[in-house]
Design an enzyme around this catalytic site. Structure first.
Site, PDB file in Angstrom:
ATOM      1  N   GLU A 229      -4.827   7.612  -2.687  1.00 61.52           N
ATOM      2  CA  GLU A 229      -5.412   6.312  -2.392  1.00 61.52           C
ATOM      3  C   GLU A 229      -5.356   6.066  -0.886  1.00 61.52           C
ATOM      4  O   GLU A 229      -4.317   5.667  -0.364  1.00 61.52           O
ATOM      5  CB  GLU A 229      -4.681   5.209  -3.151  1.00 61.52           C
ATOM      6  CG  GLU A 229      -3.153   5.373  -3.188  1.00 61.52           C
ATOM      7  CD  GLU A 229      -2.445   4.089  -3.556  1.00 61.52           C
ATOM      8  OE1 GLU A 229      -2.998   3.319  -4.344  1.00 61.52           O
ATOM      9  OE2 GLU A 229      -1.340   3.863  -3.026  1.00 61.52           O
TER      10      GLU A 229
ATOM     11  N   GLY B 278      -9.083  -2.265  -1.908  1.00 61.35           N
ATOM     12  CA  GLY B 278      -9.426  -3.676  -1.894  1.00 61.35           C
ATOM     13  C   GLY B 278     -10.306  -4.090  -0.727  1.00 61.35           C
ATOM     14  O   GLY B 278     -10.531  -5.277  -0.504  1.00 61.35           O
TER      15      GLY B 278
ATOM     16  N   SER C 117     -11.225   1.428  -4.031  1.00 61.44           N
ATOM     17  CA  SER C 117     -12.523   0.770  -4.251  1.00 61.44           C
ATOM     18  C   SER C 117     -13.458   1.600  -5.126  1.00 61.44           C
ATOM     19  O   SER C 117     -14.645   1.744  -4.846  1.00 61.44           O
ATOM     20  CB  SER C 117     -13.188   0.430  -2.914  1.00 61.44           C
ATOM     21  OG  SER C 117     -12.398  -0.473  -2.164  1.00 61.44           O
TER      22      SER C 117
ATOM     23  N   GLU D 176       0.832  -0.583  -1.905  1.00 58.27           N
ATOM     24  CA  GLU D 176       1.273  -1.976  -1.794  1.00 58.27           C
ATOM     25  C   GLU D 176       2.786  -2.085  -1.936  1.00 58.27           C
ATOM     26  O   GLU D 176       3.414  -2.943  -1.299  1.00 58.27           O
ATOM     27  CB  GLU D 176       0.546  -2.830  -2.839  1.00 58.27           C
ATOM     28  CG  GLU D 176      -0.927  -2.996  -2.509  1.00 58.27           C
ATOM     29  CD  GLU D 176      -1.794  -3.404  -3.689  1.00 58.27           C
ATOM     30  OE1 GLU D 176      -3.019  -3.502  -3.495  1.00 58.27           O
ATOM     31  OE2 GLU D 176      -1.262  -3.590  -4.802  1.00 58.27           O
TER      32      GLU D 176
ATOM     33  N   HIS E 167       2.859   3.204  -5.109  1.00 59.67           N
ATOM     34  CA  HIS E 167       1.595   2.588  -4.702  1.00 59.67           C
ATOM     35  C   HIS E 167       1.728   2.046  -3.285  1.00 59.67           C
ATOM     36  O   HIS E 167       2.791   1.558  -2.886  1.00 59.67           O
ATOM     37  CB  HIS E 167       1.216   1.474  -5.676  1.00 59.67           C
ATOM     38  CG  HIS E 167      -0.181   0.977  -5.510  1.00 59.67           C
ATOM     39  ND1 HIS E 167      -0.542   0.094  -4.514  1.00 59.67           N
ATOM     40  CD2 HIS E 167      -1.323   1.247  -6.198  1.00 59.67           C
ATOM     41  CE1 HIS E 167      -1.841  -0.158  -4.597  1.00 59.67           C
ATOM     42  NE2 HIS E 167      -2.329   0.530  -5.617  1.00 59.67           N
TER      43      HIS E 167
ATOM     44  N   LYS F 100      -2.778  -5.018 -11.160  1.00 56.24           N
ATOM     45  CA  LYS F 100      -1.991  -5.654 -10.099  1.00 56.24           C
ATOM     46  C   LYS F 100      -1.471  -7.019 -10.576  1.00 56.24           C
ATOM     47  O   LYS F 100      -1.076  -7.125 -11.743  1.00 56.24           O
ATOM     48  CB  LYS F 100      -2.813  -5.732  -8.813  1.00 56.24           C
ATOM     49  CG  LYS F 100      -3.341  -4.342  -8.397  1.00 56.24           C
ATOM     50  CD  LYS F 100      -3.957  -4.312  -7.040  1.00 56.24           C
ATOM     51  CE  LYS F 100      -4.447  -2.900  -6.736  1.00 56.24           C
ATOM     52  NZ  LYS F 100      -4.964  -2.777  -5.361  1.00 56.24           N
TER      53      LYS F 100
ATOM     54  N   ASN G  19      -5.481  -0.470 -12.712  1.00 57.57           N
ATOM     55  CA  ASN G  19      -4.312  -1.157 -12.178  1.00 57.57           C
ATOM     56  C   ASN G  19      -4.669  -2.628 -12.000  1.00 57.57           C
ATOM     57  O   ASN G  19      -5.379  -2.993 -11.063  1.00 57.57           O
ATOM     58  CB  ASN G  19      -3.894  -0.523 -10.845  1.00 57.57           C
ATOM     59  CG  ASN G  19      -2.685  -1.201 -10.235  1.00 57.57           C
ATOM     60  OD1 ASN G  19      -2.019  -2.011 -10.883  1.00 57.57           O
ATOM     61  ND2 ASN G  19      -2.400  -0.875  -8.987  1.00 57.57           N
TER      62      ASN G  19
END
Length: 263
Positions: A178, A184, A222, A108, A106, A15, A13
């Site tokens: 996730e 991150g 990560s 985010e 996701h 991003k 991904n």
């Protein structure tokens, strides 16, 4: 089919990265690595999710790769078809451009852009009805984990989509767990914790659909070459949704190689 019998997926991904020149170099480097020492498609599916601007360009760049690399959109519209919806990209437009895969849910998108379960359901329904394959992302926050709500949160997110996924469409679903606190941050759930949650997801899916035993469940949070082998050894972890490490061709290749060699 048991979790360990599922061909793993390793998906990068990207991003909101990188710039065009860097993306071109990243693709070239990954293609060269696969040319030098190919990873058999039967041992590991590989995909990347570039920004919307680059979907067709990256797809074209991979067209002469030594093996298939699937191209994923990072998101799509809650609105189907075409029309007066400025800034939106529908499932049908992706399909028309031969983009067959998409990420939905996701963290985010949920946390930063406010994608509610209702919005996510509309996206899931549109994607599946257009014939796309979906990576559906689930995961808990650090507060939810510390309060003992991790399993409940994740299983609820799976139940959220059950109303809009038709029985025959589960074969077009890939799951990605996730933990939000590990995205991150450099933190990673221990292989034991990740496996425990993946097993719980597998159990939940199997209660919802007979296809549950054969659905790939990826770990995202990560993932890097240093922990990929341990994660790949877990029976219910069927691949990885890779963030930052996917912007380094060598690191991403090593993660894919770890899953291909372990599963």
């Amino acid at each position: 089919m048991s979790g360990s019998a599922i061909t793993p997926w390793v998906v990068g991904n990207w991003k909101m990265n990188p710039m065009r020149a860097d993306a071109k170099q990243l693709v070239q480097e990954l293609k060269q690595l696969l040319q030098n020492q190919n990873i058999e498609e039967s041992k590991c599916h590989i995909g990347v999710a570039p920004v919307a601007l680059a979907l067709e360009t990256v797809q074209t760049q991979f067209s002469d790769c030594s093996r298939a690399v699937s191209i994923f959109a990072q998101d799509l519209s809650r609105v189907a078809g075409t029309g007066a919806y400025t800034g939106e990209i529908s499932a049908e437009l992706l399909k028309d451009s031969k983009i067959e895969y998409v990420l939905i849910g996701h963290s985010e998108r949920r946390e930063i852009f406010g994608d509610s379960p209702a919005v996510i359901n509309e996206k899931i329904k549109n994607a599946l009805n257009a014939g796309l394959t979906v990576i559906y992302c689930v995961g808990e926050s650090l507060a939810q984990r510390e309060n003992g709500q991790a399993e409940h949160t994740v299983l609820q997110q799976i139940c959220d989509i059950a109303a809009v996924v038709q029985s025959e469409q589960w074969s077009n679903i890939i799951m990605a767990y996730e933990p939000i606190w590990a995205i991150g941050t450099g933190k990673t759930a221990s292989p034991e914790d990740a496996q425990a949650m993946h097993a719980k997801i597998r159990e939940g899916l199997s209660q919802i659909t007979p296809a549950g035993k054969g659905i790939a469940i990826l770990y995202g949070g990560s993932v890097k070459p240093e922990n990929a082998v341990e994660l790949a050894a877990c029976p219910d972890i069927n691949g990885a949704l890779v963030g930052g490490a996917s912007l380094n061709a060598e690191a991403f290749y090593q993660i894919a190689q770890a899953f291909a060699n372990t599963k």
